[in-house]
Design a protein around this motif. Sequence first.
Motif, PDB file in Angstrom:
ATOM      1  N   THR A   3       0.856  -1.188   0.000  1.00 32.95           N
ATOM      2  CA  THR A   3       0.000   0.000   0.000  1.00 32.95           C
ATOM      3  C   THR A   3       0.891   1.238   0.000  1.00 32.95           C
ATOM      4  OG1 THR A   3      -0.063   0.144   2.410  1.00 32.95           O
ATOM      5  CG2 THR A   3      -1.726  -1.254   1.340  1.00 32.95           C
ATOM      6  N   PRO A   4       0.337   2.400  -0.315  1.00 39.31           N
ATOM      7  CA  PRO A   4       1.144   3.627  -0.252  1.00 39.31           C
ATOM      8  C   PRO A   4       1.739   3.868   1.123  1.00 39.31           C
ATOM      9  CG  PRO A   4      -0.877   4.018  -1.462  1.00 39.31           C
ATOM     10  CD  PRO A   4      -0.997   2.650  -0.870  1.00 39.31           C
ATOM     11  N   GLU A   5       0.992   3.492   2.177  1.00 36.03           N
ATOM     12  CA  GLU A   5       1.486   3.702   3.540  1.00 36.03           C
ATOM     13  C   GLU A   5       2.730   2.862   3.816  1.00 36.03           C
ATOM     14  OE1 GLU A   5      -2.276   5.134   2.889  1.00 36.03           O
ATOM     15  OE2 GLU A   5      -1.723   3.030   2.778  1.00 36.03           O
ATOM     16  N   GLU A   6       2.750   1.669   3.287  1.00 39.29           N
ATOM     17  CA  GLU A   6       3.913   0.806   3.474  1.00 39.29           C
ATOM     18  C   GLU A   6       5.129   1.340   2.718  1.00 39.29           C
ATOM     19  OE1 GLU A   6       2.224  -3.668   4.046  1.00 39.29           O
ATOM     20  OE2 GLU A   6       1.809  -2.721   2.114  1.00 39.29           O
ATOM     21  N   LEU A  25       5.645   4.727   1.936  1.00 36.49           N
ATOM     22  CA  LEU A  25       6.095   6.002   2.488  1.00 36.49           C
ATOM     23  C   LEU A  25       6.393   5.947   3.979  1.00 36.49           C
ATOM     24  CD1 LEU A  25       3.724   8.482   0.617  1.00 36.49           C
ATOM     25  CD2 LEU A  25       6.119   7.991   0.137  1.00 36.49           C
ATOM     26  N   GLY A  26       5.953   4.900   4.649  1.00 32.56           N
ATOM     27  CA  GLY A  26       6.182   4.811   6.088  1.00 32.56           C
ATOM     28  C   GLY A  26       5.334   5.814   6.834  1.00 32.56           C
ATOM     29  N   ALA A  27       5.917   6.466   7.806  1.00 33.40           N
ATOM     30  CA  ALA A  27       5.163   7.375   8.670  1.00 33.40           C
ATOM     31  C   ALA A  27       5.448   8.825   8.348  1.00 33.40           C
ATOM     32  CB  ALA A  27       5.501   7.096  10.140  1.00 33.40           C
ATOM     33  N   GLN A  28       5.659   9.160   7.093  1.00 34.94           N
ATOM     34  CA  GLN A  28       5.890  10.551   6.742  1.00 34.94           C
ATOM     35  C   GLN A  28       4.644  11.364   7.053  1.00 34.94           C
ATOM     36  OE1 GLN A  28       7.479  11.207   2.830  1.00 34.94           O
ATOM     37  NE2 GLN A  28       8.678   9.325   2.862  1.00 34.94           N
ATOM     38  N   PRO A  29       4.771  12.475   7.770  1.00 37.65           N
ATOM     39  CA  PRO A  29       3.601  13.203   8.249  1.00 37.65           C
ATOM     40  C   PRO A  29       2.828  13.924   7.174  1.00 37.65           C
ATOM     41  CG  PRO A  29       5.600  14.411   8.752  1.00 37.65           C
ATOM     42  CD  PRO A  29       6.022  13.066   8.226  1.00 37.65           C
ATOM     43  N   SER A  30       3.388  14.079   5.966  1.00 38.28           N
ATOM     44  CA  SER A  30       2.692  14.867   4.953  1.00 38.28           C
ATOM     45  C   SER A  30       2.267  14.022   3.770  1.00 38.28           C
ATOM     46  CB  SER A  30       3.606  16.002   4.461  1.00 38.28           C
ATOM     47  OG  SER A  30       4.779  15.472   3.891  1.00 38.28           O
ATOM     48  N   THR A  31       2.084  12.718   3.982  1.00 36.47           N
ATOM     49  CA  THR A  31       1.831  11.862   2.827  1.00 36.47           C
ATOM     50  C   THR A  31       0.420  11.991   2.301  1.00 36.47           C
ATOM     51  OG1 THR A  31       1.326  10.060   4.346  1.00 36.47           O
ATOM     52  CG2 THR A  31       3.552  10.157   3.440  1.00 36.47           C
ATOM     53  N   VAL A  32      -0.553  12.402   3.112  1.00 32.14           N
ATOM     54  CA  VAL A  32      -1.909  12.561   2.616  1.00 32.14           C
ATOM     55  C   VAL A  32      -2.486  13.874   3.100  1.00 32.14           C
ATOM     56  CG1 VAL A  32      -2.384  10.092   2.433  1.00 32.14           C
ATOM     57  CG2 VAL A  32      -2.855  11.272   4.556  1.00 32.14           C
ATOM     58  N   GLN A  33      -3.621  14.229   2.550  1.00 39.05           N
ATOM     59  CA  GLN A  33      -4.231  15.506   2.833  1.00 39.05           C
ATOM     60  C   GLN A  33      -4.624  15.641   4.303  1.00 39.05           C
ATOM     61  OE1 GLN A  33      -7.696  16.194   0.538  1.00 39.05           O
ATOM     62  NE2 GLN A  33      -7.797  18.383   0.972  1.00 39.05           N
ATOM     63  N   GLY A  73      -4.854  15.462  -2.930  1.00 39.18           N
ATOM     64  CA  GLY A  73      -4.658  16.770  -2.344  1.00 39.18           C
ATOM     65  C   GLY A  73      -3.332  16.892  -1.638  1.00 39.18           C
ATOM     66  N   GLY A  74      -2.729  15.828  -1.217  1.00 41.18           N
ATOM     67  CA  GLY A  74      -1.405  15.867  -0.606  1.00 41.18           C
ATOM     68  C   GLY A  74      -0.434  15.120  -1.488  1.00 41.18           C
ATOM     69  N   ASN A  75       0.552  14.462  -0.885  1.00 39.14           N
ATOM     70  CA  ASN A  75       1.546  13.767  -1.684  1.00 39.14           C
ATOM     71  C   ASN A  75       1.041  12.446  -2.230  1.00 39.14           C
ATOM     72  OD1 ASN A  75       3.336  15.807  -1.224  1.00 39.14           O
ATOM     73  ND2 ASN A  75       4.184  14.880   0.608  1.00 39.14           N
ATOM     74  N   THR A  76       0.242  11.724  -1.455  1.00 36.75           N
ATOM     75  CA  THR A  76      -0.298  10.451  -1.923  1.00 36.75           C
ATOM     76  C   THR A  76      -1.663  10.706  -2.540  1.00 36.75           C
ATOM     77  OG1 THR A  76       0.835   9.293  -0.151  1.00 36.75           O
ATOM     78  CG2 THR A  76      -0.893   8.104  -1.300  1.00 36.75           C
ATOM     79  N   GLN A  77      -1.696  10.784  -3.840  1.00 38.95           N
ATOM     80  CA  GLN A  77      -2.933  11.015  -4.558  1.00 38.95           C
ATOM     81  C   GLN A  77      -3.193   9.837  -5.483  1.00 38.95           C
ATOM     82  OE1 GLN A  77      -3.143  15.005  -6.312  1.00 38.95           O
ATOM     83  NE2 GLN A  77      -1.316  15.530  -5.128  1.00 38.95           N
ATOM     84  N   VAL A  78      -4.367   9.851  -6.074  1.00 37.05           N
ATOM     85  CA  VAL A  78      -4.782   8.764  -6.949  1.00 37.05           C
ATOM     86  C   VAL A  78      -5.154   9.323  -8.310  1.00 37.05           C
ATOM     87  CG1 VAL A  78      -6.623   7.100  -7.377  1.00 37.05           C
ATOM     88  CG2 VAL A  78      -5.558   7.208  -5.137  1.00 37.05           C
ATOM     89  N   ILE A  79      -4.733   8.640  -9.347  1.00 33.78           N
ATOM     90  CA  ILE A  79      -5.238   8.918 -10.696  1.00 33.78           C
ATOM     91  C   ILE A  79      -5.862   7.634 -11.202  1.00 33.78           C
ATOM     92  CG2 ILE A  79      -4.678   9.591 -13.049  1.00 33.78           C
ATOM     93  CD1 ILE A  79      -2.363  11.191 -12.026  1.00 33.78           C
ATOM     94  N   GLY A 107       9.478  10.016  -7.099  1.00 35.25           N
ATOM     95  CA  GLY A 107      10.740  10.649  -7.468  1.00 35.25           C
ATOM     96  C   GLY A 107      11.776   9.632  -7.900  1.00 35.25           C
ATOM     97  N   ASN A 108      13.042   9.938  -7.666  1.00 32.13           N
ATOM     98  CA  ASN A 108      14.126   9.063  -8.104  1.00 32.13           C
ATOM     99  C   ASN A 108      14.154   7.733  -7.360  1.00 32.13           C
ATOM    100  OD1 ASN A 108      15.106  10.838 -10.066  1.00 32.13           O
ATOM    101  ND2 ASN A 108      16.306  11.961  -8.551  1.00 32.13           N
ATOM    102  N   ALA A 109      13.523   7.662  -6.212  1.00 33.95           N
ATOM    103  CA  ALA A 109      13.308   6.411  -5.486  1.00 33.95           C
ATOM    104  C   ALA A 109      11.816   6.293  -5.202  1.00 33.95           C
ATOM    105  CB  ALA A 109      14.112   6.378  -4.188  1.00 33.95           C
ATOM    106  N   ILE A 110      11.354   5.084  -4.985  1.00 39.80           N
ATOM    107  CA  ILE A 110       9.914   4.869  -4.855  1.00 39.80           C
ATOM    108  C   ILE A 110       9.328   5.576  -3.641  1.00 39.80           C
ATOM    109  CG2 ILE A 110      10.108   2.729  -3.523  1.00 39.80           C
ATOM    110  CD1 ILE A 110       7.738   1.662  -5.190  1.00 39.80           C
ATOM    111  N   ASP A 111      10.151   5.849  -2.616  1.00 34.32           N
ATOM    112  CA  ASP A 111       9.645   6.517  -1.419  1.00 34.32           C
ATOM    113  C   ASP A 111       9.987   8.002  -1.393  1.00 34.32           C
ATOM    114  OD1 ASP A 111      12.349   6.203  -1.128  1.00 34.32           O
ATOM    115  OD2 ASP A 111      12.267   5.515   0.957  1.00 34.32           O
ATOM    116  N   GLN A 112      10.408   8.559  -2.531  1.00 36.98           N
ATOM    117  CA  GLN A 112      10.697   9.980  -2.621  1.00 36.98           C
ATOM    118  C   GLN A 112       9.569  10.717  -3.329  1.00 36.98           C
ATOM    119  OE1 GLN A 112      14.525  10.604  -4.434  1.00 36.98           O
ATOM    120  NE2 GLN A 112      15.662   9.704  -2.716  1.00 36.98           N
ATOM    121  N   ILE A 113       9.361  11.958  -2.916  1.00 38.15           N
ATOM    122  CA  ILE A 113       8.285  12.768  -3.474  1.00 38.15           C
ATOM    123  C   ILE A 113       8.807  13.546  -4.678  1.00 38.15           C
ATOM    124  CG2 ILE A 113       6.521  14.495  -2.971  1.00 38.15           C
ATOM    125  CD1 ILE A 113       6.355  11.901  -1.308  1.00 38.15           C
TER     126      ILE A 113
END
Length: 263
Positions: free
Chosen positions: A166-169, A171-179, A194-200, A225-231
């Motif tokens: 899942t996206p949570e797995e 990104l881990g516990a990044q505080p800005s991953t969702v709206q 609306g935040g970093n983890t969005q859906v298309i 980004g350049n890595a799967i867990d980078q924004i």
Amino acid sequence: MYQTTNNSTQHGLKTPHGFKTPHKYPVKTSTSEDLLRLVGQLYPTGRAWYMPEKSNFNNFHAALNQSFLRLINDAYATIDSSFPDNSNFDESDADLWEYRLGLTTPSDMTIEQRREVIKRKMAFPQNIKARQGYRYIESQLNQAGFDVKVYENIFYDGGGNHYYKTPEEILGAQPSTVQHGGTTQHGGGTQHGGGNTQVIANEMQYEDYNIGGSQNLWATFFIAGNAIDQIASIEKSREAEFRELVLKLKPAHTVAYIFVNYI
């Protein structure tokens, strides 16, 4: 014996015909003087065909050349406006081709950037299955000017068995991953944009989409980004263009989780 030179042509009374006879390249012209010189090369060399300047014979051809020049210039304009590979392809041509190809273009893009987007779309006009791989999607996004990477949602454990995340797995516990802060996810795989983890999935605008549970994660992939867990970072003015391009590139049944900041 006749000597072949760079001034020789393939037509002439004493000109030899054969493998080594030079052929001149076609002449590209847009002036009446050039056309008059070309006409003079087509007529015989006898006195009856002499064409003094400002004579009736010369004026007759000068008048004909005006029609030829209009035809030549119209042909150049038609070709130049049909392909975005030249400086004569202007804003009005770009507007027309973006309308024909269904492209969304932000107002702050330069004409050079718009030409590149149109060329990319012209080069890949159809939705062929072989072009639905994640590498193809990534290459097209990069060619459109988006500095992102595309990742399949498939991982392997130590025993070689595959599984999904899942996206949570990711990104881990990044505080800005969702709206809504933290890694909040609401119900059965519903992801809020609306935040970093969005859906298309189906819409060009922000959307809530329920994938129906973890058993459907096989139909998802990640854009980051350049890595799967980078924004990744994308200009705010190009958000609609980015979402539209992803919708057009991805297979219709798949869902893209995007880790993106619009700046």
